[in-house]
Design a protein around this motif. Sequence first.
Motif, PDB file in Angstrom:
ATOM      1  N   TYR A 182       0.797  -1.232   0.000  1.00 53.13           N
ATOM      2  CA  TYR A 182       0.000   0.000   0.000  1.00 53.13           C
ATOM      3  C   TYR A 182       0.823   1.273   0.000  1.00 53.13           C
ATOM      4  CZ  TYR A 182      -4.570  -2.147   0.977  1.00 53.13           C
ATOM      5  OH  TYR A 182      -5.738  -2.834   0.902  1.00 53.13           O
ATOM      6  N   LEU A 224      -0.740   4.997  -0.684  1.00 49.36           N
ATOM      7  CA  LEU A 224      -1.115   5.872   0.426  1.00 49.36           C
ATOM      8  C   LEU A 224      -0.296   7.159   0.405  1.00 49.36           C
ATOM      9  CD1 LEU A 224      -1.738   3.404   3.394  1.00 49.36           C
ATOM     10  CD2 LEU A 224      -3.330   4.321   1.712  1.00 49.36           C
ATOM     11  N   ALA A 225       0.969   7.034  -0.005  1.00 49.23           N
ATOM     12  CA  ALA A 225       1.788   8.245  -0.105  1.00 49.23           C
ATOM     13  C   ALA A 225       1.207   9.151  -1.183  1.00 49.23           C
ATOM     14  CB  ALA A 225       3.229   7.873  -0.427  1.00 49.23           C
ATOM     15  N   LEU A 259      -1.786   9.343  -2.118  1.00 49.48           N
ATOM     16  CA  LEU A 259      -3.061   9.911  -1.667  1.00 49.48           C
ATOM     17  C   LEU A 259      -2.858  10.856  -0.483  1.00 49.48           C
ATOM     18  CD1 LEU A 259      -5.350   6.751  -1.978  1.00 49.48           C
ATOM     19  CD2 LEU A 259      -5.475   8.827  -3.353  1.00 49.48           C
ATOM     20  N   ASP A 260      -1.582  11.114  -0.136  1.00 46.27           N
ATOM     21  CA  ASP A 260      -1.278  12.103   0.893  1.00 46.27           C
ATOM     22  C   ASP A 260      -1.863  11.760   2.252  1.00 46.27           C
ATOM     23  OD1 ASP A 260       0.406  14.129   0.532  1.00 46.27           O
ATOM     24  OD2 ASP A 260      -1.027  15.436  -0.516  1.00 46.27           O
ATOM     25  N   VAL A 261      -1.844  10.456   2.596  1.00 44.06           N
ATOM     26  CA  VAL A 261      -2.450  10.046   3.862  1.00 44.06           C
ATOM     27  C   VAL A 261      -1.434  10.237   4.982  1.00 44.06           C
ATOM     28  CG1 VAL A 261      -3.582   8.162   5.073  1.00 44.06           C
ATOM     29  CG2 VAL A 261      -3.788   8.354   2.597  1.00 44.06           C
ATOM     30  N   GLY A 289      -3.698   8.200   9.691  1.00 50.75           N
ATOM     31  CA  GLY A 289      -4.581   7.679   8.656  1.00 50.75           C
ATOM     32  C   GLY A 289      -4.029   6.396   8.054  1.00 50.75           C
ATOM     33  N   ALA A 328      -4.615   3.547  10.504  1.00 48.58           N
ATOM     34  CA  ALA A 328      -6.034   3.181  10.530  1.00 48.58           C
ATOM     35  C   ALA A 328      -6.412   2.417   9.261  1.00 48.58           C
ATOM     36  CB  ALA A 328      -6.881   4.436  10.676  1.00 48.58           C
ATOM     37  N   THR A 329      -5.936   2.921   8.116  1.00 51.93           N
ATOM     38  CA  THR A 329      -6.273   2.274   6.844  1.00 51.93           C
ATOM     39  C   THR A 329      -5.730   0.853   6.790  1.00 51.93           C
ATOM     40  OG1 THR A 329      -6.169   4.404   5.744  1.00 51.93           O
ATOM     41  CG2 THR A 329      -6.029   2.451   4.340  1.00 51.93           C
ATOM     42  N   TRP A 347      -7.617  -1.457   9.111  1.00 52.76           N
ATOM     43  CA  TRP A 347      -8.948  -1.776   8.574  1.00 52.76           C
ATOM     44  C   TRP A 347      -8.828  -2.730   7.386  1.00 52.76           C
ATOM     45  CZ3 TRP A 347     -13.602  -2.357   9.883  1.00 52.76           C
ATOM     46  CH2 TRP A 347     -14.642  -2.379   8.941  1.00 52.76           C
ATOM     47  N   ASP A 348      -7.856  -2.477   6.502  1.00 53.79           N
ATOM     48  CA  ASP A 348      -7.762  -3.335   5.327  1.00 53.79           C
ATOM     49  C   ASP A 348      -7.173  -4.699   5.655  1.00 53.79           C
ATOM     50  OD1 ASP A 348      -8.758  -1.108   3.961  1.00 53.79           O
ATOM     51  OD2 ASP A 348      -7.755  -1.776   2.131  1.00 53.79           O
ATOM     52  N   ARG A 382     -12.734  -1.387  15.306  1.00 54.93           N
ATOM     53  CA  ARG A 382     -12.155  -0.904  16.551  1.00 54.93           C
ATOM     54  C   ARG A 382     -13.219  -0.461  17.549  1.00 54.93           C
ATOM     55  NH1 ARG A 382      -9.358   3.392  14.156  1.00 54.93           N
ATOM     56  NH2 ARG A 382     -10.595   2.690  12.411  1.00 54.93           N
ATOM     57  N   MET A 421       5.619  13.399  -8.891  1.00 54.82           N
ATOM     58  CA  MET A 421       4.578  13.272  -7.881  1.00 54.82           C
ATOM     59  C   MET A 421       5.129  13.566  -6.478  1.00 54.82           C
ATOM     60  SD  MET A 421       1.354  12.413  -7.689  1.00 54.82           S
ATOM     61  CE  MET A 421       0.382  12.359  -6.185  1.00 54.82           C
ATOM     62  N   LEU A 451       7.285  11.437  -4.932  1.00 54.78           N
ATOM     63  CA  LEU A 451       7.431  10.173  -4.202  1.00 54.78           C
ATOM     64  C   LEU A 451       8.879   9.688  -4.199  1.00 54.78           C
ATOM     65  CD1 LEU A 451       4.269   8.279  -5.498  1.00 54.78           C
ATOM     66  CD2 LEU A 451       4.566   9.486  -3.331  1.00 54.78           C
ATOM     67  N   VAL A 500      -3.257  -0.281  -6.511  1.00 57.93           N
ATOM     68  CA  VAL A 500      -3.660  -1.120  -5.383  1.00 57.93           C
ATOM     69  C   VAL A 500      -5.036  -0.667  -4.922  1.00 57.93           C
ATOM     70  CG1 VAL A 500      -3.147  -1.765  -3.006  1.00 57.93           C
ATOM     71  CG2 VAL A 500      -1.296  -1.491  -4.661  1.00 57.93           C
ATOM     72  N   LEU A 546      -8.006  -0.651  -2.286  1.00 55.66           N
ATOM     73  CA  LEU A 546      -8.238  -0.937  -0.873  1.00 55.66           C
ATOM     74  C   LEU A 546      -9.279  -2.042  -0.766  1.00 55.66           C
ATOM     75  CD1 LEU A 546      -8.464   2.726   0.444  1.00 55.66           C
ATOM     76  CD2 LEU A 546      -6.482   1.228   0.425  1.00 55.66           C
ATOM     77  N   ARG A 547      -9.205  -2.801   0.335  1.00 58.77           N
ATOM     78  CA  ARG A 547     -10.138  -3.922   0.504  1.00 58.77           C
ATOM     79  C   ARG A 547     -11.488  -3.406   0.977  1.00 58.77           C
ATOM     80  NH1 ARG A 547      -5.127  -5.703   0.959  1.00 58.77           N
ATOM     81  NH2 ARG A 547      -4.604  -7.844   0.450  1.00 58.77           N
ATOM     82  N   ARG A 548     -12.149  -2.708   0.088  1.00 56.53           N
ATOM     83  CA  ARG A 548     -13.470  -2.173   0.388  1.00 56.53           C
ATOM     84  C   ARG A 548     -14.220  -2.068  -0.922  1.00 56.53           C
ATOM     85  NH1 ARG A 548     -11.301   2.588   4.286  1.00 56.53           N
ATOM     86  NH2 ARG A 548      -9.422   1.455   4.779  1.00 56.53           N
ATOM     87  N   TYR A 558     -12.546   7.279  -0.091  1.00 55.93           N
ATOM     88  CA  TYR A 558     -11.302   7.397   0.660  1.00 55.93           C
ATOM     89  C   TYR A 558     -10.475   8.590   0.203  1.00 55.93           C
ATOM     90  CZ  TYR A 558      -7.034   5.812   2.962  1.00 55.93           C
ATOM     91  OH  TYR A 558      -5.936   5.727   3.760  1.00 55.93           O
ATOM     92  N   ALA A 559     -10.530   8.881  -1.124  1.00 54.95           N
ATOM     93  CA  ALA A 559      -9.668   9.927  -1.671  1.00 54.95           C
ATOM     94  C   ALA A 559     -10.331  11.296  -1.653  1.00 54.95           C
ATOM     95  CB  ALA A 559      -9.268   9.556  -3.099  1.00 54.95           C
ATOM     96  N   ARG A 603      -9.411  13.365  -6.065  1.00 56.35           N
ATOM     97  CA  ARG A 603      -8.590  14.372  -5.386  1.00 56.35           C
ATOM     98  C   ARG A 603      -8.614  15.702  -6.118  1.00 56.35           C
ATOM     99  NH1 ARG A 603      -4.644  13.329  -1.993  1.00 56.35           N
ATOM    100  NH2 ARG A 603      -3.042  14.387  -3.188  1.00 56.35           N
TER     101      ARG A 603
END
Lengths: 230, 278, 223
Positions: free
Chosen positions: A126, A130-131, A133-135, A139, A142-143, A146-147, B4, C48, C50, C74, C76-78, C86-87, C134
Amino acid sequence: MTGDTSALQLVLTGDPGLYAIVWLSLLVSLSAVACAAVIGVPLGALIALTRFPGREAIIVVLNALMGLPPVVAGLAIYLLLSRSGPLGSWGLLFTPAAMIIAQTVLVTPIIAALTRQTVEDLWLEYRDELAALDVGPIGRIATLIWDARFSLVTALLAGFGRAAAEVGAIMVVGGNINNFTRTMTTSIALETSKGDLPLAIGLGIILIMIIVMINALAWTARRAGERYAG
Amino acid sequence: MLNRRTLLTAALLSASIAFAPSAFAQDKSIIVASTTSTQDSGLFEYLLPLFKTKTGITVKVISQGTGQALDTGRRGDADVVFVHAKSAEEKFLSEGFGVKRHPVMYNDFVLIGPKSDPAGIKGGKDVAKALVAIKDKNASFISRGDKSGTHAAELALWKASNVDVEKETGGWYKAIGQGMGAALNTAGSSNAYVLSDRGSWINFKNKGDLGILVEGDKRMFNQYGVTLVNPAKHANVKKDLGQSFIDYLISPEGQKAIGDYKINGEQLFYPNAEDTGA
Amino acid sequence: MIIFTDATVAAGKVTILDQVSVAFAAGPPTVLIGPNGAGKTTMLRAAMGLVKLNSGAISCLSSARRAIVFQRPVMLRRSAAANIDYALARGEARTQRIEELLNLVGLAGFGDRPARRLSGGEQQRLALARALARDPAILFLDEPSASLDPASTKAIEDIIRAVSARGVKVVLSTHDLGQAKRLAGDVVLLHRGRVIEHAPASEFFAEPKTDQALRFMAGELLV
C-alpha cells in the motif's frame, strides 16, 4: 459440581454451576482478547510503520514474548496486585479483573506480533498508493488495520486460543475460588487433583468444543466479510 | 465484524462487568487462604453455605499448600488463614502477621499404598516402623514436596523414624511439588506409597489399586487452626467479617456442623476447639 | 506547470534519471515514451514527489494538486465506492461526487462491488476515478493500459481525453507508440534516464530530430 456426575450429565441437565464456569471462562478470555486487541493491534501497526533505533530488538522481544510462560505472567501480575505490591490498594487480586489483566499480558504480545507482520506485509503493497493519496501517519495506520481486518481475525483467534487454554496465570491471580474465579481450565486442574479424571476429561472436551465453536463463528464471519468487502 | 469501535465497547463493557464484583465484594465477603486438603475433602462446599445462610457473608477460599497459604496471609492477600501446621502457624504469629490462632478440628493422616504392598506394612499401628520398612525395601514413596501441612507432617514422621529423606531424594523417594490429589494420582500410577490426610483420601475418586495400609497412630493426627490476619500489618484486612467466620468455626454450632460432615457415612473431621492446647 | 531542472535520481551506482530538464506545460497530454528501464516510471514518481532527488530540482506550482495512477494500482479492501470515498476531501457532497466519478469512468452501478473483485480494466478505471476524486490539476498515469485488451484500452483513452478536455493536465507514460500518437500533445523520449527529445507530437512523429527517436519508431531495440 460435586458427587459422581459425568460432564455429559452436567451438560444435559443444564447444571448451573457448569454454565457459570463456562460463562466466566468466556468472559475472562474474550475480555482479555478485547483488551489485548485494543493495545496490541495499534501497537503492532505502529511498529510495522515506524523506523527507529532498537526497532529490531523490540520485534525480537515481542516475538519471544509470544512464548511467555503463563505462570510467569501470572506471578508478575500477582506481585503487582498483591496487597503488598505496588497496586495492592486496588484490591484486584483474586478477582476476575485480575485474571483479565493477566491474560491480557499473555495475549497482547501475540496480537501485537502477528499484527506487526500482517500490517508490514500490507504496508509494502500500500505504501506508494497511500503516499500518493497524501495520507498522514495516523490515517495510514487506521487504513492498514482496517484493510488487514480479515487477516487480523486470525491474530485475535490465536490470542483467544492462548487465553482459553491457559491455566497457570489465572490460577495464580484468580485463586480458583468456587463460584467466583473458577473457570474451565482451573476446574479441570482441580478435578484432576481430586482424582475425578472422567469429570476432568469431560470438562476438557466441553472446553475444546467451545473453542472450536468460537473459531467456526469467527471463520464464518471472516469468510462472509471477505465476500462482501473483497 | 470486529472493528475498533466494537472492540473498544467490548473491552469497556467486559471490564465494567469484571470490576463490578470486586466493588460489591467490599461489603460482605472475605478471602480465606486454606489448604488443598480442606478443599479436596469437600468440607468447604458443605460448611460455607451454612455460614452464608447464617451471616450473609460470602467466603472465598483460595486453596494452597499451608506454606503458600501463610505467605498469602503475610502479603495481606487474605483475611483469614485456615491451615494445619502448628509450628508454621506459630511462626506466623510470632512474626506479627496473625492476631490469634484458634484450634478448630483435627483429622488424621493415613499411609496409603498399593494392594501388592511390597514393603509389607499393611495393618501396622506404628507409622515409624512402616516408614523404615519402606526405606529398607527401596519401595517407591511419593512426597508432596510443596511445603504444605501434609508435607510438614510427613517430614516430621520421617524424622521420628530416623530416616533422612534429604539423602534419598531422587531414588525411591520422589518429591513432586504438587497438591494432595496429584500426589495420590502419581502414587496410583506408579505403585508407590504416599501419606494423605483422611479427608482427601475418602473424597479421592481415582483410588484404583490404592488402599489404606497404616492408620490410627497418634503421631498421625492432623490439627487445623484458624488465624485472623493482623489488621495492624495490613489495613485492608476485613477484621470484623473475618472474626465472625472464626467465631462461627469455634462456636458450638460450627463445631457440630464440622462433626456432622460425612462422606459415605465416614466422619472426616473431629471438632476440638475447646482443646486450647491443640 | 512542472519543471524539472537537472533532476538526477540514482539507486546505488545506477543512475535512473540523469540530469533531466524538462517542463510539462498546461494543455493536451504529455506522453513519455522510451524502452523499458528508460526512467519513465521514476520520472512520474519524482514529479509526484514520491522519489527523492540526488541532485537538481523539480518545481511545481504549489496550488497545483497532483494525483497518480500506478501501473498496477492497489485497490483498498473495500467497495468501489469506498475506494473513491477514501480519496475525497472532507465535507464534499460525497454520494453525489462518487456517483459522478463512477459515471465518468463507466462504472455506474459498480459502487457496492468489492474493488478487488473487479477485472483488471475495471480496477484501472476505478483507480482513475479515485485519482480524480482528489480533484487534481495534474494527473500522472503510468502505463495506464499496459495489460488491457483493446476495448478496455479504448475506454481508458476516452476517459483520458474527457479529463484532459476539462483542463486537467495529463502526463502519461506508455510504450505503445499508437497510444502516444492518439493522445499526445507533446512527446518526451527517454533513454537511459536522459531526455533524448521533447517535441510537439505532430513534429516528433513527422520529423524526429534524433537518431534514437528514428530507430525507436522504426521498432528497433535501443540498447
